[in-house]
Write an enzyme that holds these catalytic residues in place. Structure first.
Site, short mmCIF file in Angstrom:
data_model
loop_
_atom_site.label_atom_id
_atom_site.label_comp_id
_atom_site.label_asym_id
_atom_site.label_seq_id
_atom_site.Cartn_x
_atom_site.Cartn_y
_atom_site.Cartn_z
CG LEU A 260 -6.79 3.66 -12.33
CD1 LEU A 260 -8.03 2.93 -11.77
CD2 LEU A 260 -6.32 2.93 -13.59
CG ASP B 227 1.70 2.64 -12.75
OD1 ASP B 227 1.24 3.01 -13.83
OD2 ASP B 227 2.86 2.88 -12.38
C1 FRU Z 1 4.25 3.98 -14.80
C2 FRU Z 1 4.71 5.15 -13.94
C3 FRU Z 1 5.66 4.70 -12.84
C4 FRU Z 1 5.49 5.78 -11.81
C5 FRU Z 1 4.01 6.10 -11.93
C6 FRU Z 1 3.66 7.53 -11.68
O1 FRU Z 1 3.07 4.23 -15.45
O2 FRU Z 1 5.33 6.14 -14.75
O3 FRU Z 1 6.98 4.50 -13.26
O4 FRU Z 1 5.83 5.35 -10.53
O5 FRU Z 1 3.64 5.74 -13.23
O6 FRU Z 1 2.27 7.68 -11.67
#
Ligand code: FRU
Length: 487
Positions: free
Chosen positions: A45, A47
């Site tokens: 998991l 964001d």
């Molecule tokens: C931040 C990030 C975002 C991207 C996502 C990919 O943790 O790098 O910028 O959209 O995670 O999982």
């Protein structure tokens, strides 16, 4: 195990049921599964995405790679809740199954319009030379929970002047128009955020860069979030490439905020104060906010960081989300309180009031609990709490009254994590009053200081037998009151 590109980009739909069952078994046997935090059933998991109140329920999605504890092909996983406390796993929300998101349905946000939920996210793609081409995509979810993805991406080009690090749209409404803020990298490799507008959430016009006073502040700004509170504009983002400074910016990447005047959407100017870190602990990144049904601004973060190994990796899963926090503004800073609803988790209660002097007392037990501890009279150099403690393990949270600092120390917490980024986190507290408010789960602790003046969020990986809760006072005596609830 070595995770090859092929393994990282295997699709969930291609996995046979037995393989998935094996992985689930492995994950369920992990000694560090959480009790009251959102965590993935398998895999990784990251964001929080699409956090919103829609059709009578809260929805909270997250970035998910189902097949192991690595950053591979990202899906949006969907959870929902009536009360922001108990979450139901709904299943995959967005599948990366189009040309425009072939290498991941990356982060984004959600907004309701005409009884429909609009979910705007970044479609990550890679070409044969493994070069990135980001698209911004608007999916919709109806009030039956049915998700529809568009035939074509809604923003297909990165505007000139910016690199392919261009992602994580956050949408809001102002007047009759919708605005999106997107995290970006300029061609000179500095981070920034850009603005778009739309009158229907589907067709977007590029407005330009948001002008701030942080022109050279890291090389990429991820996960921007903008909202307003009375006369203030608040901009939250996760800049990468910020140097350590004193007690601040100790983690690999930062998440913080600027409080300012309302963003001037005509001029794209944001007049703001200094950058503050949102969380002073070891594991916090890429938070997202939404408005609760009753108007409170609620924030949830990823309790983890990119590019760091965690002890649960060996068990086939990684990371969880933080508890929801209510945000308010006080004297130019955000105050972050655990939401009231969390009281629903409280079970058996125990209390203690005592004066301790140059000693450590062993008072309660627990691996999953809430603890509030108020210092009534501080006449010692250090007063602190040890949680998840045994003969050789403990996590210490203390107030040093000489340095006027809160210090969270995980050097004895159990399995080590990211030791190279240090094992203590500290911050100054100058107002004299000290109140600790802890939420401890099987493999995490969230420490709120003085009703949300500062927060320290950290994963910890102790043995399950390390379950003592102790209080200590060094160099004098301290009188304190504490109440603890099992969760
Ligand atoms: C931040 C990030 C975002 C991207 C996502 C990919 O943790 O790098 O910028 O959209 O995670 O999982």
């Amino acid at each position: 195990m070595e995770w090859t590109k092929e393994m990282r980009y295997r699709r969930l739909e291609e996995i046979d049921i037995n393989e998935m069952e094996e992985l689930k078994k492995k994950v369920n046997n992990s000694e560090w599964r959480q009790n009251f935090h959102i965590q993935p059933e398998t895999g990784l998991l990251n964001d929080p995405n699409g956090f919103c109140f829609f059709n009578g329920e809260y929805h909270l999605f997250y970035q998910w790679f189902p097949l192991g504890p690595v950053h591979g092909l990202k899906y949006w996983y969907h959870t929902k809740s009536q009360d922001l406390v108990t979450w139901e796993n709904v299943g995959v929300g967005i599948k990366p199954n189009h040309d425009y998101d072939s290498h991941g349905a990356y982060s984004g946000s959600a907004i309701e319009h005409n009884d429909t939920l609009y979910l705007m996210y970044t479609g990550n793609t890679r070409d044969e030379n493994w070069e990135r081409h980001p698209y911004q995509v608007v999916a919709t979810m109806n009030n039956q929970g049915r998700m529809t993805k568009p035939q074509q991406a809604n923003i297909t080009e990165v505007p000139s002047g910016y690199t392919d690090h261009f992602r994580d749209p956050k949408v809001w409404k102002s007047g009759d128009l919708f605005y999106a803020i997107i995290g970006a990298q300029r061609e000179n490799l500095t981070g920034c955020a850009v603005l778009y507008k739309s009158d229907n959430l589907l067709d977007w016009t590029f407005l330009g860069e948001m002008k701030t006073q942080l022109n050279e502040f890291g090389y990429m700004w991820e996960c921007p979030d903008y909202f307003e509170d009375n006369d203030h504009g608040i901009f939250i983002f996760s800049p990468q490439g910020i140097e350590k400074s004193g007690d601040e910016f100790q983690n690999i990447y930062q998440s913080g905020y600027l409080v300012g005047q309302k963003l001037d959407l005509e001029m794209k100017e944001f007049a703001h104060g200094r950058f503050y870190e949102l969380d002073r602990g070891f594991d916090f990144y890429a938070p997202q906010t939404t408005l609760a049904q009753d108007g409170r601004r609620i924030l949830v973060g990823w309790m983890g960081l990119p590019e760091i190994d965690y002890p649960t990796d060996q068990d086939g899963w990684a990371h969880c989300l933080t508890l929801p926090r209510e945000l308010t503004i006080k004297e130019g800073k955000l105050i972050q309180k655990p939401i009231e609803e969390l009281k629903k988790l409280r079970k058996t209660k125990q209390v203690i009031e005592a004066t301790i002097s140059n000693e450590t007392i062993n008072v309660f037990k627990g691996v999953s609990f809430e603890l509030i501890c108020e210092l009534i009279e501080i006449d010692s150099n250090q007063f602190g709490i040890e949680i998840r403690a045994s003969d050789d393990e403990y996590t210490s949270i203390m107030f040093d009254s000489i340095e006027k600092e809160i210090i969270v120390d995980r050097s004895k917490s159990g399995q080590p994590v990211a030791k190279e980024y240090g094992e203590q986190r500290k911050c100054l507290i100058t107002n004299g009053q000290i109140k600790f408010h802890l939420f401890v789960d099987v493999s995490s602790v969230e420490v709120f200081i003085n009703d949300g003046e500062e927060v320290f969020t950290s994963r910890i990986f102790p043995r399950k037998e390390s379950d003592e809760i102790r209080f200590f006072s060094n160099g004098g005596s301290t009188t304190f009151y504490a109440e603890k609830w099992d969760i």
